[in-house]
Design a protein around this motif. Structure first.
Motif, PDB file in Angstrom:
ATOM      1  N   ILE A 123       0.862  -1.055  -0.059  1.00 49.34           N
ATOM      2  CA  ILE A 123       0.057   0.113  -0.389  1.00 49.34           C
ATOM      3  C   ILE A 123       0.406   1.122   0.283  1.00 49.34           C
ATOM      4  O   ILE A 123       0.959   2.375  -1.102  1.00 49.34           O
ATOM      5  CB  ILE A 123      -0.866  -0.085   0.963  1.00 49.34           C
ATOM      6  N   PHE A 147      -5.565   3.973   0.266  1.00 52.24           N
ATOM      7  CA  PHE A 147      -5.920   4.030  -1.739  1.00 52.24           C
ATOM      8  C   PHE A 147      -7.385   3.636  -1.316  1.00 52.24           C
ATOM      9  O   PHE A 147      -7.734   2.538  -1.287  1.00 52.24           O
ATOM     10  CB  PHE A 147      -4.840   3.074  -2.535  1.00 52.24           C
ATOM     11  N   LEU A 173     -10.636   3.633  -2.834  1.00 50.86           N
ATOM     12  CA  LEU A 173     -10.863   3.110  -4.685  1.00 50.86           C
ATOM     13  C   LEU A 173     -12.836   2.513  -5.064  1.00 50.86           C
ATOM     14  O   LEU A 173     -13.832   2.563  -4.577  1.00 50.86           O
ATOM     15  CB  LEU A 173     -10.322   2.322  -5.458  1.00 50.86           C
ATOM     16  N   SER A 174     -12.771   1.220  -4.191  1.00 49.39           N
ATOM     17  CA  SER A 174     -13.677   0.109  -3.612  1.00 49.39           C
ATOM     18  C   SER A 174     -14.526   0.486  -2.654  1.00 49.39           C
ATOM     19  O   SER A 174     -14.417   1.842  -1.965  1.00 49.39           O
ATOM     20  CB  SER A 174     -13.137  -0.941  -2.817  1.00 49.39           C
ATOM     21  N   THR A 176     -15.237  -4.872  -8.532  1.00 51.03           N
ATOM     22  CA  THR A 176     -14.327  -4.587  -9.683  1.00 51.03           C
ATOM     23  C   THR A 176     -14.786  -3.474 -10.849  1.00 51.03           C
ATOM     24  O   THR A 176     -13.829  -3.466 -12.156  1.00 51.03           O
ATOM     25  CB  THR A 176     -15.154  -6.226 -10.566  1.00 51.03           C
ATOM     26  N   LYS A 199     -14.936   0.549   0.953  1.00 53.50           N
ATOM     27  CA  LYS A 199     -15.136  -0.013   1.713  1.00 53.50           C
ATOM     28  C   LYS A 199     -13.911  -0.911   1.525  1.00 53.50           C
ATOM     29  O   LYS A 199     -13.598  -0.457   0.293  1.00 53.50           O
ATOM     30  CB  LYS A 199     -15.977  -0.567   1.060  1.00 53.50           C
ATOM     31  N   TRP A 200     -13.771  -2.174   2.568  1.00 53.73           N
ATOM     32  CA  TRP A 200     -12.416  -2.603   2.385  1.00 53.73           C
ATOM     33  C   TRP A 200     -11.212  -1.730   2.089  1.00 53.73           C
ATOM     34  O   TRP A 200     -10.564  -2.804   1.564  1.00 53.73           O
ATOM     35  CB  TRP A 200     -12.078  -3.863   1.167  1.00 53.73           C
ATOM     36  N   ILE A 201     -10.998  -0.951   2.911  1.00 57.86           N
ATOM     37  CA  ILE A 201      -9.602   0.032   2.705  1.00 57.86           C
ATOM     38  C   ILE A 201      -8.840  -0.445   3.592  1.00 57.86           C
ATOM     39  O   ILE A 201      -8.875  -0.248   5.069  1.00 57.86           O
ATOM     40  CB  ILE A 201      -9.278   1.384   3.055  1.00 57.86           C
ATOM     41  N   SER A 202      -7.500  -0.952   2.960  1.00 59.84           N
ATOM     42  CA  SER A 202      -6.352  -1.250   3.380  1.00 59.84           C
ATOM     43  C   SER A 202      -5.623  -0.606   4.310  1.00 59.84           C
ATOM     44  O   SER A 202      -4.983   0.522   4.217  1.00 59.84           O
ATOM     45  CB  SER A 202      -5.239  -2.132   3.106  1.00 59.84           C
ATOM     46  N   ALA A 221      -5.049 -10.711   5.797  1.00 62.43           N
ATOM     47  CA  ALA A 221      -4.724  -9.675   6.208  1.00 62.43           C
ATOM     48  C   ALA A 221      -5.330  -8.764   7.360  1.00 62.43           C
ATOM     49  O   ALA A 221      -5.509  -7.852   7.440  1.00 62.43           O
ATOM     50  CB  ALA A 221      -5.407  -8.595   4.616  1.00 62.43           C
ATOM     51  N   ILE A 243      -7.921  -3.136   8.456  1.00 63.27           N
ATOM     52  CA  ILE A 243      -9.319  -2.871   6.957  1.00 63.27           C
ATOM     53  C   ILE A 243     -10.158  -2.086   7.994  1.00 63.27           C
ATOM     54  O   ILE A 243     -10.821  -1.770   8.664  1.00 63.27           O
ATOM     55  CB  ILE A 243      -9.555  -3.680   6.426  1.00 63.27           C
ATOM     56  N   ILE A 301      -7.605  -8.890  -4.445  1.00 61.38           N
ATOM     57  CA  ILE A 301      -7.218  -8.023  -4.481  1.00 61.38           C
ATOM     58  C   ILE A 301      -6.406  -7.689  -5.898  1.00 61.38           C
ATOM     59  O   ILE A 301      -5.836  -8.582  -6.330  1.00 61.38           O
ATOM     60  CB  ILE A 301      -6.422  -7.690  -3.411  1.00 61.38           C
ATOM     61  N   THR A 335      -9.731  -9.245  -9.831  1.00 62.94           N
ATOM     62  CA  THR A 335      -9.928 -10.498  -8.941  1.00 62.94           C
ATOM     63  C   THR A 335      -9.333 -11.769 -10.387  1.00 62.94           C
ATOM     64  O   THR A 335      -8.749 -11.227 -11.470  1.00 62.94           O
ATOM     65  CB  THR A 335     -11.095 -11.332  -8.730  1.00 62.94           C
ATOM     66  N   GLN A 338     -10.807 -13.540 -11.824  1.00 64.13           N
ATOM     67  CA  GLN A 338     -11.557 -13.933 -13.262  1.00 64.13           C
ATOM     68  C   GLN A 338     -10.979 -12.286 -14.047  1.00 64.13           C
ATOM     69  O   GLN A 338     -11.103 -12.586 -15.288  1.00 64.13           O
ATOM     70  CB  GLN A 338     -12.608 -13.578 -12.888  1.00 64.13           C
ATOM     71  N   GLN A 372      -9.897 -12.478 -18.248  1.00 65.83           N
ATOM     72  CA  GLN A 372     -10.749 -11.898 -19.494  1.00 65.83           C
ATOM     73  C   GLN A 372      -9.426 -11.335 -20.425  1.00 65.83           C
ATOM     74  O   GLN A 372      -8.857 -11.064 -21.040  1.00 65.83           O
ATOM     75  CB  GLN A 372     -11.591 -10.662 -18.790  1.00 65.83           C
TER      76      GLN A 372
HETATM   77  C1  LIG Z   1      -8.056  -7.936   2.080  1.00 66.64           C
HETATM   78  C2  LIG Z   1      -8.622  -7.118   1.649  1.00 66.64           C
HETATM   79  C3  LIG Z   1      -8.291  -6.051   1.063  1.00 66.64           C
HETATM   80  C4  LIG Z   1      -8.717  -4.192   0.204  1.00 66.64           C
HETATM   81  N1  LIG Z   1      -7.766  -3.113   0.354  1.00 66.64           N
HETATM   82  C5  LIG Z   1      -8.020  -2.279  -0.449  1.00 66.64           C
HETATM   83  C6  LIG Z   1      -8.435  -1.082  -0.498  1.00 66.64           C
HETATM   84  O1  LIG Z   1      -7.259  -0.757   0.184  1.00 66.64           O
HETATM   85  N2  LIG Z   1      -8.450   0.364  -1.225  1.00 66.64           N
HETATM   86  C7  LIG Z   1      -9.311  -0.891  -1.954  1.00 66.64           C
HETATM   87  O2  LIG Z   1      -9.869   0.182  -2.552  1.00 66.64           O
HETATM   88  N3  LIG Z   1     -10.210  -1.331  -1.809  1.00 66.64           N
HETATM   89  C8  LIG Z   1      -9.642  -3.053  -1.461  1.00 66.64           C
HETATM   90  N4  LIG Z   1     -10.030  -4.283  -1.279  1.00 66.64           N
HETATM   91  C9  LIG Z   1     -11.205  -4.336  -2.654  1.00 66.64           C
HETATM   92  C10 LIG Z   1     -11.265  -5.387  -3.409  1.00 66.64           C
HETATM   93  O3  LIG Z   1     -10.140  -4.481  -4.343  1.00 66.64           O
HETATM   94  C11 LIG Z   1     -12.385  -5.740  -3.826  1.00 66.64           C
HETATM   95  O4  LIG Z   1     -12.604  -6.460  -2.881  1.00 66.64           O
HETATM   96  C12 LIG Z   1     -12.403  -6.374  -5.334  1.00 66.64           C
HETATM   97  O5  LIG Z   1     -11.720  -5.411  -6.546  1.00 66.64           O
HETATM   98  C13 LIG Z   1     -13.578  -6.583  -6.195  1.00 66.64           C
HETATM   99  O6  LIG Z   1     -14.580  -6.379  -5.951  1.00 66.64           O
HETATM  100  P1  LIG Z   1     -15.646  -7.477  -4.722  1.00 66.64           P
HETATM  101  O7  LIG Z   1     -15.130  -7.941  -3.776  1.00 66.64           O
HETATM  102  O8  LIG Z   1     -16.212  -6.240  -4.908  1.00 66.64           O
HETATM  103  O9  LIG Z   1     -16.344  -8.139  -6.197  1.00 66.64           O
HETATM  104  P2  LIG Z   1     -17.022  -8.500  -6.885  1.00 66.64           P
HETATM  105  O10 LIG Z   1     -16.813  -6.889  -7.557  1.00 66.64           O
HETATM  106  O11 LIG Z   1     -18.453  -7.733  -6.402  1.00 66.64           O
HETATM  107  O12 LIG Z   1     -17.111  -9.400  -7.276  1.00 66.64           O
HETATM  108  C14 LIG Z   1     -17.556 -10.396  -7.021  1.00 66.64           C
HETATM  109  C15 LIG Z   1     -16.697 -11.985  -8.206  1.00 66.64           C
HETATM  110  O13 LIG Z   1     -17.671 -11.564  -8.913  1.00 66.64           O
HETATM  111  C16 LIG Z   1     -16.148 -11.710 -10.205  1.00 66.64           C
HETATM  112  N5  LIG Z   1     -16.620 -10.700 -11.676  1.00 66.64           N
HETATM  113  C17 LIG Z   1     -17.382  -9.590 -11.302  1.00 66.64           C
HETATM  114  N6  LIG Z   1     -17.789  -8.857 -12.413  1.00 66.64           N
HETATM  115  C18 LIG Z   1     -16.634  -9.512 -13.058  1.00 66.64           C
HETATM  116  C19 LIG Z   1     -16.977  -9.359 -14.330  1.00 66.64           C
HETATM  117  N7  LIG Z   1     -16.736  -8.728 -14.850  1.00 66.64           N
HETATM  118  N8  LIG Z   1     -15.526 -10.361 -14.891  1.00 66.64           N
HETATM  119  C20 LIG Z   1     -15.421 -11.406 -14.620  1.00 66.64           C
HETATM  120  N9  LIG Z   1     -15.472 -11.605 -12.985  1.00 66.64           N
HETATM  121  C21 LIG Z   1     -16.331 -10.957 -12.277  1.00 66.64           C
HETATM  122  C22 LIG Z   1     -15.081 -11.187  -9.351  1.00 66.64           C
HETATM  123  O14 LIG Z   1     -14.218 -12.194  -9.637  1.00 66.64           O
HETATM  124  C23 LIG Z   1     -15.737 -11.961  -8.082  1.00 66.64           C
HETATM  125  O15 LIG Z   1     -15.790 -13.781  -7.905  1.00 66.64           O
HETATM  126  C24 LIG Z   1      -9.299  -5.278  -0.780  1.00 66.64           C
HETATM  127  C25 LIG Z   1      -9.995  -6.271  -0.487  1.00 66.64           C
HETATM  128  C26 LIG Z   1     -10.153  -7.248   0.113  1.00 66.64           C
HETATM  129  C27 LIG Z   1     -10.423  -8.635   0.325  1.00 66.64           C
END
Ligand SMILES: Cc1cc2nc3c(=O)[nH]c(=O)nc-3n(C[C@H](O)[C@H](O)[C@H](O)COP(=O)(O)OP(=O)(O)OC[C@H]3O[C@@H](n4cnc5c(N)ncnc54)[C@H](O)[C@@H]3O)c2cc1C
Length: 386
Positions: free
Chosen positions: A85, A119, A121-122, A128, A151-154, A196, A201, A356, A359, A361, A365
């Motif tokens: 980070i 950072f 973003l989420s 995603t 949410k989920w901000i480290s 983590a 978080i 993180i 993903t 997936q 792509q």
């Molecule tokens: C431990 C941890 C630390 C984190 N730290 C940060 C941080 O510091 N800052 C920050 O901003 N975020 C952070 N995150 C958030 C992280 O970036 C998101 O969890 C990640 O981007 C996935 O988003 P989501 O959890 O909403 O899953 P979703 O977007 O809801 O996805 C769920 C599932 O569907 C699949 N999926 C969704 N859309 C698609 C697509 N278009 N094509 C193919 N597959 C798809 C995904 O691969 C996944 O398996 C953290 C998450 C964790 C677990």
């Protein structure tokens, strides 16, 4: 200005064994990062390993940073996350897009461990696909006003400042530096993560938070295409090495156990099926290492293929880490199933890496698109293959 130190693997190993490894269980079980661990990482220059010397950095290159990430990540994923980070997401965003005032203010502070960044973003409804984020900003004379929930901000619960990505009414995405202490900003820790756990978080709430115009990072509208893409690319590179770290640690754990454990009067490792598991893991770990090294070399050469090779390394290494951790549990049998065993912790940490920085997936792509655009381009008739 501090003196720069060359990369020294043995020195890092000594540091990891004396400072990071002893704190790993505490990070995991207590759900916190000890302040003295942060201070030690900073005083050794590791939080700013890639920064230029003028900002207190060690000026290490991409490969040296990757190897540092692996060494720290083998011992403690939470401490490694701190590195990812501060150095990759926040540090590289500031270095690349920050004004000189922003760099002067934050980079030396990160290097000294006096200020931590996060950072943001989420969001609850945007993971995603960051285009779906709903945090907004609007210009009001000389200030921007930000509203939304991240949410989920480290390190969100202890960070001193945040890089927040938000959209204006026309959907233009921009990045802002928001200091803790600004009226309307609050954080709430998120517990019970599978891994983590020492990374504090948090959910970050912004209720009409006013920041001066100078807190804009890069130009308005550059939030996604520049800041987010750059930060995630750097983060992905760090995560690729972190995944390699977990896979290598799992291999070390299963190999050590297989040599020590006696079954039917002989070493467990001499059992053909256990030897086969170890053989497969060695192969996967070596392949993951080769991909990480290749990504690092391309990054150093500023080759445009670095982006896709980094995604490939992250995708493959994180998959390898999960499988290696599962296999370590298999080799350890019941001893690996115990909550708190190293193999069990590695599995929980490995799974996070498939989520993180994009993903698995999403990487599939991206890599699939690259494959379709790169291979099989000769105008051959399909009939040739049938
Ligand atoms: C431990 C941890 C630390 C984190 N730290 C940060 C941080 O510091 N800052 C920050 O901003 N975020 C952070 N995150 C958030 C992280 O970036 C998101 O969890 C990640 O981007 C996935 O988003 P989501 O959890 O909403 O899953 P979703 O977007 O809801 O996805 C769920 C599932 O569907 C699949 N999926 C969704 N859309 C698609 C697509 N278009 N094509 C193919 N597959 C798809 C995904 O691969 C996944 O398996 C953290 C998450 C964790 C677990």
């Amino acid at each position: 200005m501090s003196a720069i130190r060359p990369y020294d693997a043995k020195e890092i190993t000594r540091f990891v064994d004396s400072v990071i490894r002893p704190a790993a269980v505490l990070c995991d079980e207590e759900g916190l990062m000890p302040p003295e661990t942060i201070a030690s990482l900073a005083s050794n220059g590791y939080l700013s390993a890639t920064f230029p010397r003028q900002y207190g950095g060690l000026e290490w290159d991409a490969l040296e940073y990757g190897m540092l990430t692996e060494q720290i990540g083998k011992a403690c994923s939470s401490a490694r996350t701190l590195l990812t980070i501060q150095t990759s997401l926040v540090g590289e965003s500031l270095l690349r897009f920050g004004s000189s005032q922003q760099k002067e203010q934050w980079l030396p502070a990160i290097a000294k461990g006096k200020s931590l960044g996060a950072f943001a973003l989420s969001e609850p409804g945007a993971g995603t696909n960051p285009q779906e984020l709903t945090t907004t900003y609007r210009l009001n004379q000389d200030s921007y006003i930000l509203t939304g929930v991240k949410k989920w901000i480290s390190f969100g619960d202890i960070a001193d400042f945040f890089i927040v990505i938000a959209k204006d009414a026309n959907g233009k995405m921009s990045a802002f530096i928001v200091e803790r202490g600004r009226k309307g900003l609050s954080t709430c820790p998120i517990g019970n993560m599978i891994g983590a756990r020492g990374t504090h978080i948090a959910e970050v709430r912004l209720e009409d938070v006013v920041v001066p115009k100078e807190n804009l990072l890069a130009k308005e509208g550059a939030g996604f295409s520049y800041v987010v893409n750059t930060a995630l690319d750097h983060g992905r590179y760090s995560v690729a090495w972190s995944a390699l770290a977990i896979a290598q640690e799992a291999l070390d754990v299963m190999s050590a156990y297989a040599k020590e454990r006696k079954q039917l009067g002989g070493e467990l490792g001499q059992t053909p099926s256990v030897k086969a598991i170890i053989g497969d893991t060695v192969t996967q770990v070596h392949a993951a290492r080769a991909l990480c090294l290749r990504a690092g070399q391309l990054r150093q050469a500023r080759d445009e293929q670095a982006l896709i090779e980094t995604a490939i390394a992250k995708y493959f290494a994180s998959k390898t880490a999960v499988q290696a951790a599962l296999d370590a549990i298999q080799v350890l049998g019941a001893n690996g199933c115990r909550s708190g065993s190293t193999a069990e912790r590695l599995l929980r940490e490995a799974k996070i890496l498939e989520i993180i920085e994009g993903t698995s997936q999403v990487q599939q792509q991206l890599i699939g698109d690259f494959g379709l655009n790169t291979y099989g381009l000769e105008s051959q008739q399909i009939s040739q293959y049938c």
